[in-house]
Design an enzyme around this catalytic site. Structure first.
Site, mmCIF file in Angstrom:
data_model
loop_
_atom_site.group_PDB
_atom_site.id
_atom_site.type_symbol
_atom_site.label_atom_id
_atom_site.label_comp_id
_atom_site.label_asym_id
_atom_site.label_seq_id
_atom_site.Cartn_x
_atom_site.Cartn_y
_atom_site.Cartn_z
ATOM 1 N N GLU B 62 0.834 -0.743 0.091
ATOM 2 C CA GLU B 62 0.049 -0.267 0.019
ATOM 3 C C GLU B 62 0.551 1.043 0.252
ATOM 4 O OE1 GLU B 62 -0.745 -2.744 2.335
ATOM 5 O OE2 GLU B 62 -2.580 -3.711 1.614
ATOM 6 N N HIS B 131 -10.922 -5.173 9.781
ATOM 7 C CA HIS B 131 -12.092 -4.789 8.537
ATOM 8 C C HIS B 131 -13.093 -4.253 8.469
ATOM 9 C CE1 HIS B 131 -8.464 -7.661 7.854
ATOM 10 N NE2 HIS B 131 -9.104 -8.526 6.108
HETATM 11 C C1 TPP Z 1 -2.190 -4.427 4.881
HETATM 12 C C2 TPP Z 1 -2.778 -5.948 4.060
HETATM 13 N N1 TPP Z 1 -3.272 -5.488 2.917
HETATM 14 C C3 TPP Z 1 -3.726 -6.092 1.942
HETATM 15 C C4 TPP Z 1 -4.875 -7.288 2.256
HETATM 16 C C5 TPP Z 1 -5.901 -7.945 1.834
HETATM 17 N N2 TPP Z 1 -5.300 -9.665 2.006
HETATM 18 C C6 TPP Z 1 -5.924 -9.689 3.046
HETATM 19 S S1 TPP Z 1 -4.970 -11.548 2.726
HETATM 20 C C7 TPP Z 1 -3.999 -11.181 1.208
HETATM 21 C C8 TPP Z 1 -3.083 -12.325 0.675
HETATM 22 C C9 TPP Z 1 -2.223 -12.649 1.702
HETATM 23 O O1 TPP Z 1 -1.409 -13.390 0.706
HETATM 24 P P1 TPP Z 1 0.341 -14.017 1.760
HETATM 25 O O2 TPP Z 1 0.211 -12.921 2.241
HETATM 26 O O3 TPP Z 1 0.341 -14.950 0.525
HETATM 27 O O4 TPP Z 1 -0.852 -15.611 2.826
HETATM 28 P P2 TPP Z 1 -2.101 -16.231 1.702
HETATM 29 O O5 TPP Z 1 -3.243 -15.515 1.890
HETATM 30 O O6 TPP Z 1 -1.412 -16.608 1.091
HETATM 31 O O7 TPP Z 1 -1.914 -17.396 3.033
HETATM 32 C C10 TPP Z 1 -4.180 -9.612 1.093
HETATM 33 C C11 TPP Z 1 -3.808 -9.051 -0.005
HETATM 34 C C12 TPP Z 1 -4.781 -7.162 4.505
HETATM 35 N N3 TPP Z 1 -5.271 -7.633 4.487
HETATM 36 N N4 TPP Z 1 -3.968 -6.579 4.408
#
Ligand code: TPP
Ligand code: MG
Lengths: 343, 340
Positions: B62, B131
């Site tokens: 972000e 959220h």
């Molecule tokens: C700061 C922030 N940005 C965006 C999101 C939206 N979001 C939730 S999970 C996720 C993906 C995270 O990917 P990863 O760290 O690889 O974890 P995985 O879901 O694959 O276990 C995103 C972008 C968030 N929750 N927090």
């Protein structure tokens, strides 16, 4: 696209049964049971989502069970573990009670966070699980701080930070790596690299699929292993923790895996993925961490299928009881809303 | 749905299309742009129509991606950075508050970050503390940021267009609870953010209700119910939170003598309090028939459990009962019981 992980990210490879030689059968069965428990809990939560009883957003870890189980095998309840939005396995692998998890996702007062957090905010203080949150990257520096406190305490405890490949795109995570390295903080970074951040394939987000490169840049000890081989995960954890517990700073464990379900919720499909293909999901299911350990044990004639089936049934029965109890738990009281805001 | 009406989310989409069709210096970046799941139905397949060079899905970064948008805006482009949840946008606070908001002023008015930062309020559904936030007051506190919150379908499109055409950094905040609202869409008007302010959505004489974004919509619903029961409220949609222009509201309160401000956010140091303070400061107290009232959230993070969530958010009946109470015995009839 750079496939720096080689076979680790190729689902056609590493599908063989796990080599269990050198391990005690009793230990292996405990490890198997933990993974099976986590898989079954997730399947039950998926059912509760589909029936409308679980309403909170839930990120299931089906397919990734070996990581938390392998890591927790070498943790103790005085270590300080922090999770993510996808933390049911982290909580359960440390000994968190399924009933408390069910109650939490059902929004009940007997939940592990008293019904205030839901699936994305779990707490299990007595097991060393100090919190999970869904802000990506949010807990990584916090785990470093917990490691700093452990270092001051001087009992050889460590901080543990679970995070995903997506979290490696947040600046704060890199600050945390540097801080841990320069202060020689006993913290284990566990990067669950499932090659996706919600809908986006790693190759659309980063120039390399290998997250360990960030640790190497900070001169942190690295182990990169197959995250669907629970024994490899346990062994790599042991190697890294040995150094950290002696005060030799942080370790970084990159565990390569794949989630079988959609990013959030119960859907078993390709989700909202860009570059996520049905055939990949089918291929990755052949690298099932649970089946591979089970087959390894069967091949060595340590256990046979009927014994495994009986064990699985026992686990299911216990879980049904846990769900029924969780459903009897009351909802939070209205005054809880304000009572928990301040200490 | 008749053929003439369009939803709030589709109106946002049409705002994006208008901008991308007519201004080649506009491009969009943010998380989830190649997946409608993130941004509701408000940016469907834009990357197919306009290409992935102009519609950039970003890594989970972000702060970095907001800074990138600022940089491009200083060099002739009009980027829109989309944060699919305002909670995630907090990671970008330095770029928004220290950089974008200050740039023009601290460099003597010689350079202007002409970017739009779209933050989506997405709450309810047991999403819990991290959220669910509505943080408009944070941004409205900062000189240098223009802050808009559309509540109607036409504003969803036209305020987006106005934000992007503004030479200043603009925070455009939309609320997913409004996405399915359907209204007729008027032809596009290119508004100038420096010239517009609160809008009277409904005239009335008994009390003034000011709403912000989703709460402006709720205020209109409540006003309609009150009117059926003999209370004629004037509803004002705040629309532009910073710089805030309160003349319309003062004129209204001078007429009605009663003021209710509804904001689906916390009250301490918030926009609702700011509206009341600005009005009271400039209005002779003799015009007030009752103390102004805020309708806001309890001072607690959003709970996850639905059992608490259902009383946490502002309901239309709560707004209605506040309004009825404010009327005192003047207008209370037995029929009014049914309003709340
Ligand atoms: C700061 C922030 N940005 C965006 C999101 C939206 N979001 C939730 S999970 C996720 C993906 C995270 O990917 P990863 O760290 O690889 O974890 P995985 O879901 O694959 O276990 C995103 C972008 C968030 N929750 N927090
Ligand atoms: Mg991932």
């Amino acid at each position: 696209m750079n496939y720096d992980l080689g076979d680790l990210s190729n689902p056609a490879k590493l599908t063989d049964p796990i080599d269990v030689s050198g391990w005690n059968t009793g230990e292996l069965i405990e490890i198997y049971k933990k993974m099976r428990l986590i898989r079954n809990v997730e399947d039950e939560i998926a059912r509760l989502i589909n029936s409308g009883e679980v309403k909170c957003p839930s990120h299931l870890c089906v397919g990734q069970e070996a990581i938390a189980v392998g890591v927790s095998y070498h943790l103790r309840n005085t270590d300080r573990v922090f999770g993510t939005h996808r933390s049911h396995s982290h909580y359960l692998a440390l000994g968190g009670e399924p009933k408390s998890l069910f109650a939490e996702v059902l929004g009940r007062r007997d939940g592990c966070s008293k019904g205030m957090g839901g699936s994305m905010h779990l707490f299990g203080g007595k097991h060393g699980f100090l919190g999970s949150v869904p802000i990506v990257g949010g807990t990584v520096p916090i785990a470093v701080g917990a490691g700093l406190a452990a270092k001051k305490d001087g009992h050889g405890d460590v901080g543990v930070s679970y995070f995903g490949d997506g979290a490696c795109e947040e600046g704060v995570v890199h600050e945390a790596f540097n801080l841990a390295a320069i202060y020689e903080i006993p913290v284990l970074f566990v990067c669950e690299n499932n090659l996706f951040a919600s809908h986006m394939d790693i190759h659309l987000r980063q120039p390399s699929d290998r997250m360990s490169r960030f640790a190497e840049a900070n001169r942190i000890n690295v182990q990169t292993v197959d995250g669907n081989d629970v024994l490899a995960v346990a062994k790599a954890t042991e190697t890294l923790l040995e150094k950290s517990r002696k005060g030799n700073g942080p370790g970084f464990l990159e565990v390569v895996t794949y989630r079988w379900k959609g990013h959030v919720g119960a859907a078993d499909d390709v989700d909202v993925g860009v570059l996520r293909k049905e055939k990949d999901i089918i291929a990755w299911k052949k690298r099932d961490p649970i089946q591979r350990l089970r087959q390894g044990l069967v091949n060595q004639r340590k256990m046979d299928d009927s014994e495994f089936n009986a064990m699985d049934r026992e686990i299911s029965k216990d879980l049904m009881r846990a769900i029924n109890e969780a459903k009897k738990s009351p909802y939070p009281e209205q005054n809880d809303l304000l009572d928990y805001v301040y200490a | 749905m008749t053929s003439k009406t369009i939803s709030y989310s589709n109106a946002i989409q049409s705002g994006f299309c208008y901008l991308l069709d007519n201004f080649e210096e506009v491009f969009v970046l943010g998380q989830g742009l190649w997946s409608p799941w993130y941004v509701g139905q408000s940016m469907r397949e834009l990357e197919v129509t306009y290409g992935r060079e102009r519609i950039m899905d970003t890594p989970v970064s972000e702060q970095g991606s907001t800074g990138v948008a600022i940089g491009a805006s200083l060099c002739g482009y009009r980027p829109i950075i989309v944060h699919p949840r305002i909670d995630f946008m907090l990671m970008a606070m330095d770029q928004i508050v220290n950089q974008a908001a200050k740039w023009s002023h601290m460099l003597g008015g010689q350079a202007h970050p002409s970017l739009t930062i779209r933050g989506i309020v997405n709450r309810g559904g047991e999403q819990g503390a991290q959220h669910s936030q509505a943080l408009q007051s944070w941004f409205a506190h900062i000189p240098g940021l223009r802050v808009v919150m559309p509540s109607t379908v036409s504003d969803a499109r036209d305020l987006l267009i106005a934000s992007v055409l503004s030479d200043d950094p603009v925070i455009y905040i939309d609320d997913r609870w409004l996405y399915d609202n359907e209204e007729e869409l008027e032809p596009v008007v290119e508004l100038s953010l420096g010239k517009i302010g609160p809008k009277i959505s409904q005239e009335g004489t008994d009390l003034t209700i000011v709403g912000i974004g989703h709460s402006a919509y709720q205020s209109r619903v409540v006003a309609a119910r009150l009117r059926e029961n003999g209370i004629y409220s004037e509803v004002i949609d705040l629309r532009v939170l910073n710089p805030m222009r309160v003349e319309t509201i003062i004129r209204s309160v001078r007429k009605t003598g009663r003021l209710v401000v509804v904001d689906g956010a916390w009250s301490n140091c918030g926009v609702a309090g700011e509206v009341i303070a600005s009005v009271v400061e400039k209005l002779d107290v003799q015009f007030l028939k009752a103390s102004p009232v805020r309708v806001t959230l309890p001072s607690a993070p959003a709970p996850s459990s639905g059992a608490l969530e259902k009383n946490y958010y502002i309901s239309e009946s709560r707004i209605a009962s506040v309004c009825v109470k404010l009327m005192g015995d003047k207008k209370v009839t037995s029929k009014l019981e049914r309003v709340v």
